[in-house]
Enzyme design. Structure first.
Site, PDB file in Angstrom:
ATOM      1  N   SER A 208      -8.535   4.588   8.123  1.00 49.84           N
ATOM      2  CA  SER A 208      -9.035   5.895   7.695  1.00 49.84           C
ATOM      3  C   SER A 208      -9.950   5.727   6.497  1.00 49.84           C
ATOM      4  O   SER A 208     -10.034   4.656   5.900  1.00 49.84           O
ATOM      5  CB  SER A 208      -7.879   6.832   7.355  1.00 49.84           C
ATOM      6  OG  SER A 208      -7.501   6.627   6.005  1.00 49.84           O
ATOM      7  N   LYS A 209     -10.622   6.825   6.179  1.00 51.10           N
ATOM      8  CA  LYS A 209     -11.583   6.802   5.070  1.00 51.10           C
ATOM      9  C   LYS A 209     -10.902   6.427   3.761  1.00 51.10           C
ATOM     10  O   LYS A 209     -11.558   6.004   2.819  1.00 51.10           O
ATOM     11  CB  LYS A 209     -12.218   8.189   4.893  1.00 51.10           C
ATOM     12  CG  LYS A 209     -12.964   8.636   6.114  1.00 51.10           C
ATOM     13  CD  LYS A 209     -13.625   9.985   5.911  1.00 51.10           C
ATOM     14  CE  LYS A 209     -14.011  10.542   7.277  1.00 51.10           C
ATOM     15  NZ  LYS A 209     -15.140  11.423   7.284  1.00 51.10           N
ATOM     16  N   ARG A 210      -9.621   6.644   3.704  1.00 49.47           N
ATOM     17  CA  ARG A 210      -8.916   6.381   2.447  1.00 49.47           C
ATOM     18  C   ARG A 210      -8.487   4.926   2.304  1.00 49.47           C
ATOM     19  O   ARG A 210      -8.064   4.509   1.244  1.00 49.47           O
ATOM     20  CB  ARG A 210      -7.689   7.299   2.327  1.00 49.47           C
ATOM     21  CG  ARG A 210      -8.053   8.732   1.993  1.00 49.47           C
ATOM     22  CD  ARG A 210      -6.879   9.666   2.168  1.00 49.47           C
ATOM     23  NE  ARG A 210      -6.372   9.654   3.541  1.00 49.47           N
ATOM     24  CZ  ARG A 210      -6.919  10.346   4.526  1.00 49.47           C
ATOM     25  NH1 ARG A 210      -7.971  11.108   4.300  1.00 49.47           N
ATOM     26  NH2 ARG A 210      -6.440  10.286   5.750  1.00 49.47           N
ATOM     27  N   ASP A 211      -8.606   4.169   3.409  1.00 47.87           N
ATOM     28  CA  ASP A 211      -8.169   2.775   3.319  1.00 47.87           C
ATOM     29  C   ASP A 211      -9.111   1.947   2.463  1.00 47.87           C
ATOM     30  O   ASP A 211     -10.324   2.182   2.443  1.00 47.87           O
ATOM     31  CB  ASP A 211      -8.075   2.154   4.723  1.00 47.87           C
ATOM     32  CG  ASP A 211      -6.836   2.622   5.454  1.00 47.87           C
ATOM     33  OD1 ASP A 211      -5.764   2.650   4.819  1.00 47.87           O
ATOM     34  OD2 ASP A 211      -6.947   2.995   6.638  1.00 47.87           O
TER      35      ASP A 211
END
Ligand code: GLU
Length: 438
Positions: A208-211
Site C-alpha cells: 500500500s501507499k503507506r508501506d
C-alpha cells in the site's frame, strides 16, 4: 490489426506509488513494443479527493521515469480533452444514448443501469478466460448528478478508441460491469489484461501507499537512477523467460509482451531494487554520474552542488563512483573534499589512536610528504612505501592515522587517490592541525 492504443488512467488522489508506476510502465512498454499509442488520461471526477499537487506528482514521476505519453494533458491529441473533469459534455452525450436504448431508470434520485444478467466472458491476455455474472443493476449517475467511475471509464475507453485495457488485478471484479456497458453502448470490447498485484515486502497482503519504499518520489528524492527503477519495475510481474534481470530499456521493449506477464503476484524487494540501482550507477559514464551528483547536492542544498571548479568536482566523483552503493551516500562519502570542518568519527579516532604511535607516524609522514610528488597515485604511494621501508613498518601503520587526520574516518577511496585529489597543501595542513590537537 489496427494500431494499439493503451491508456494509463490514474486518479490524482494520492502520491504516485510503485503499483501505479508499474501499471503505467506495462502500458507504456506494450505501446512501445507494438508501435502503438500511449495515452495518459486523468480520472479526476472525484472533485473532493483530487488535487493539483498530486496531478503534478504524476506528470513529474512519469517524466522522470522516461514514460512519455503520446496523447494526454500537456501534449494534447485528437481524442481529448484528457482530463475527465473536462469531458462532461461527452458523458452527457453517452448518457443520452444509454437512456434512448432503454437501459436506464431512476430510483431515489440516482440513475441506474439495467444489467443484462448474461454471463460476461472475457479472454484476458494475462489471466485467460474469466467469466462473471453481474447480478444487480448499478448506479451510473449519483443523486448529486456526478457520473460514477464505471460509466466514465467505459465511455472514455470507447471514445478514446482504446484497444487494450491493461490495469491492476484489483479492477478485475469491475470488468463485468464494464463489459455490460460496452455492449449496451454497442461498442466492441477492448482486450483486457489484468496484471498481478504487488505484495508487500514482508508479510501478507498488497503493498500500500503507506508501506516503506512505496512512493516513487522517495526514489527521486534519493536520486535513484530512473532506468534502474524502470528495469526493476518491469520485472515486478513480468518474466523475460530466461531470467534476465539487468536489461537496457530497448531490450525490455523488444521482449515485453502480455503473455509473458505472470498470473501470480509479485513481491516487492527493496534489496533487489537497491542492487539494480547500484549496477546502473557503476556502469554509468562519468559525465552522467557527475550530473546526477550535482543535482543531488543541489536538491539537498549542499555547497558541492554549485562547486565552481568542475575539474575538481569531477575528480572527487571519479573516486566515489566505484565505491558507493547509491548516490544518496555521496554527501557523507565526500564531505571532507568540500569542507575543512568535516566531522571526525569519534569511534574511529579512539581506535586508531589506541594502536602504535600514531603521532610519531604522522610526524614522519608530514616530513616525507612535504617533498613528495602528488601528481599521481603511484607517486604518492611510492613516497609512503619508501618511508615505511625506512622505518621497518608497514603501509598500514601510516595509512590509518593519515586517513583519520585527512578525512575523519576509516572508509573512503584509496588514500593515494584521496591525497592526489586534495592536493599537497590541504593534506599537510590537515595533518598538522590534527597533530596539534593530539
Ligand atoms: N482510475 C482508475 C485507477 O486509478 C483506473 C482504472 C482503469 O485503469 O481502468 O485505478
Amino acid at each position: 490489426m489496427s494500431q494499439v492504443r493503451v491508456r494509463f488512467a490514474p486518479s490524482p488522489t494520492g502520491f504516485f506509488h510503485i503499483g501505479s508506476a508499474r501499471t503505467a510502465l506495462f502500458n507504456w512498454l506494450y505501446a512501445r513494443h507494438t508501435g502503438g499509442v500511449f495515452v495518459l488520461r486523468i480520472e479526476d471526477t472525484d472533485q473532493a479527493r483530487n488535487s493539483e499537487e498530486f496531478l503534478n506528482v504524476i506528470y513529474d514521476s512519469l517524466t522522470w521515469l522516461g514514460m512519455t505519453w503520446d496523447e494526454g494533458p500537456k501534449v494534447g491529441g485528437a481524442f481529448g480533452p484528457y482530463r475527465q473533469s473536462e469531458r462532461a459534455h461527452i458523458y452527457a452525450e453517452y448518457l443520452e444514448k444509454l437512456k434512448a436504448s432503454g437501459r436506464t431508470y431512476e430510483k431515489d434520485g440516482a440513475l441506474f443501469f439495467k444489467i443484462s444478467g448474461e454471463p460476461q466472458i472475457i479472454d484476458d491476455a494475462i489471466r485467460g478466460r474469466v467469466e462473471r455474472v453481474e447480478e444487480k443493476d448499478f448506479v451510473i449517475v449519483r443523486s448529486d448528478k456526478t457520473p460514477v467511475f464505471h460509466f466514465v471509464n467505459v465511455v472514455d475507453d470507447i471514445t478514446m478508441a482504446i484497444t487494450h485495457v491493461i490495469r491492476g488485478e484489483d479492477h478485475l471484479s469491475n470488468t463485468s460491469k464494464h463489459t455490460e456497458l460496452f455492449k449496451a453502448l454497442g461498442a466492441p470490447l477492448p482486450v483486457y489484461a489484468h496484471i498481478p498485484l504487488i505484495l508487500k515486502q514482508n508479510g501478507p497482503g498488497k503493498m500500500s501507499k503507506r508501506d516503506q519504499g512505496a512512493l516513487v518520489e522517495e526514489y527521486q528524492r534519493r536520486s535513484y537512477i530512473p532506468e534502474a527503477l524502470v528495469n526493476f519495475l518491469s520485472l515486478l510481474g513480468w518474466n523475460p523467460k530466461d531470467d534476465s534481470e539487468k536489461m537496457p530499456i530497448a531490450e525490455i521493449i523488444r521482449r515485453f509482451d502480455l503473455p509473458g506477464v505472470n498470473q501470480s503476484n509479485a513481491r516487492f524487494d527493496d534489496k533487489k531494487l537497491a542492487h539494480m540501482n547500484m549496477a546502473y550507477m557503476l556502469e554509468m559514464p562519468a559525465a552522467r554520474f557527475c550530473e546526477l551528483a550535482r543535482a543531488h547536492f543541489r536538491r539537498h542544498q549542499l555547497a558541492a552542488g554549485d562547486w565552481p571548479d568542475g575539474a575538481y568536482f569531477g575528480e572527487v566523483m571519479a573516486l566515489a563512483q566505484p565505491k558507493i552503493k547509491a548516490i544518496d551516500e555521496l554527501p557523507g562519502y565526500t564531505v571532507y573534499f568540500f569542507a575543512e570542518d568535516y566531522p571526525i568519527d569519534p569511534k574511529v579516532r579512539e581506535k586508531v589512536l589506541a594502536k602504535g604511535e600514531p603521532a610519531a607516524r604522522l610526524k614522519e609522514l608530514i616530513e616525507v610528504l612535504r617533498t613528495a610528488d602528488f601528481s599521481s597515485d603511484a607517486a604518492v604511494e611510492s613516497a609512503i612505501k619508501t618511508l615505511a621501508a625506512s622505518t621497518n613498518l608497514g603501509f598500514g601503520d601510516y595509512q590509518s592515522v593519515a586517513r583519520l587526520a585527512v578525512s575523519g574516518t576509516n572508509v573512503g577511496p584509496s588514500i593515494t587517490g584521496m591525497f592526489r585529489v586534495l592536493g599537497k597543501d590541504r593534506v599537510l595542513a590537515r595533518m598538522e592541525r590534527f597533530l596539534a590537537g593530539l
